[in-house]
Design an enzyme around this catalytic site. Sequence first.
Site, PDB file in Angstrom:
ATOM      1  N   CYS A  82      -8.860   3.574 -26.303  1.00  0.00           N
ATOM      2  CA  CYS A  82      -7.453   3.942 -25.418  1.00  0.00           C
ATOM      3  C   CYS A  82      -7.329   3.171 -24.157  1.00  0.00           C
ATOM      4  O   CYS A  82      -6.561   3.507 -23.150  1.00  0.00           O
ATOM      5  CB  CYS A  82      -7.298   5.177 -25.293  1.00  0.00           C
ATOM      6  SG  CYS A  82      -7.475   6.337 -26.945  1.00  0.00           S
TER       7      CYS A  82
ATOM      8  N   CYS B  73      -5.892  12.629 -19.688  1.00  0.00           N
ATOM      9  CA  CYS B  73      -6.702  12.997 -20.666  1.00  0.00           C
ATOM     10  C   CYS B  73      -6.760  14.372 -21.133  1.00  0.00           C
ATOM     11  O   CYS B  73      -7.124  14.650 -22.005  1.00  0.00           O
ATOM     12  CB  CYS B  73      -8.318  12.444 -20.655  1.00  0.00           C
ATOM     13  SG  CYS B  73      -8.831  13.325 -19.119  1.00  0.00           S
TER      14      CYS B  73
ATOM     15  N   CYS C   6      -8.463  14.339 -29.622  1.00  0.00           N
ATOM     16  CA  CYS C   6      -9.645  13.432 -29.256  1.00  0.00           C
ATOM     17  C   CYS C   6      -9.984  13.670 -27.792  1.00  0.00           C
ATOM     18  O   CYS C   6     -11.307  13.670 -27.534  1.00  0.00           O
ATOM     19  CB  CYS C   6      -9.289  11.963 -29.532  1.00  0.00           C
ATOM     20  SG  CYS C   6     -10.822  10.761 -29.464  1.00  0.00           S
ATOM     21  N   CYS C   7      -9.126  13.544 -26.863  1.00  0.00           N
ATOM     22  CA  CYS C   7      -9.637  13.903 -25.406  1.00  0.00           C
ATOM     23  C   CYS C   7      -9.967  15.298 -25.270  1.00  0.00           C
ATOM     24  O   CYS C   7     -11.304  15.299 -24.494  1.00  0.00           O
ATOM     25  CB  CYS C   7      -8.481  13.571 -24.514  1.00  0.00           C
ATOM     26  SG  CYS C   7      -7.902  11.819 -24.425  1.00  0.00           S
TER      27      CYS C   7
ATOM     28  N   CYS D 188     -11.862   5.112 -22.296  1.00  0.00           N
ATOM     29  CA  CYS D 188     -12.408   5.098 -23.768  1.00  0.00           C
ATOM     30  C   CYS D 188     -12.276   3.663 -24.049  1.00  0.00           C
ATOM     31  O   CYS D 188     -11.066   3.147 -24.148  1.00  0.00           O
ATOM     32  CB  CYS D 188     -12.442   6.086 -24.591  1.00  0.00           C
ATOM     33  SG  CYS D 188     -12.928   7.728 -24.159  1.00  0.00           S
TER      34      CYS D 188
END
Length: 250
Positions: free
Chosen positions: A214, A237, A130-131, A211
Amino acid sequence: MARLDPVAFGFDHESAGLQEAAVLNARFAGLPARELVRRALTEIFPGRIALVSSFGAESAVLLHLVASIDRTIPVVFMDTLRLFPETLAYRDALADRLGLTDLRTIQPDAEKLAAADPHKALWMTDADACCRIRKTEPLARAMEGFDAWFTGRKRFQASTRAAIQSFEQDGVRIKVNPLATWSVDDLKAYVVEHDLPPHPLVAAGYPSIGCVPCTSKVKPGEDARAGRWRGLDKTECGIHLGLENDGSGI
């Protein structure tokens, strides 16, 4: 164009890629943050350096420090499309306050995002991926054409940052960390001296802000970054992991 003059810096360009960060640290690392920023902007990487900012809890200090020398520096901000609305509002307010003239908001590739994270739930199963899609890959694209970038990282923030230097080799670029040795008290004093506005979420218990999915509140006595990726074996990240770790090269 080669970044460093071989006569002025004492080495040949053929080995510059291996020696550059070490030479820069030997020559400039002891300078006060403001002077280090000035040298980076005007002498070491003129016209070839950007400032990458999350507009997070401590971002105002570096942004103000750099803008007080050059308000036209490219400032790269990554909108992951999962940020707190307070962060976006803070970005706009702080950019206006500091008179930034080249704020570049970068977003993930829409097609890659739709294919890899159509339901916005990738963070639950693979936070690293995702990062990578939302932050690391977009930043790699944004950094094309630059030789270096300013970061706001400090040694006190986490064990993974305890030994960072003023200059770091990161793939083909140099990361410049003017605040590496600053303490919490140094940051607070600078904020008070220049009357800088805080990120609105800090007072709500978020000393480190990323985000929404998280980022969680930090309890008294916890590390300032304890609320980032809570419960996962993850502290970064990916932006600062380097080419050898995630292939970003930024």
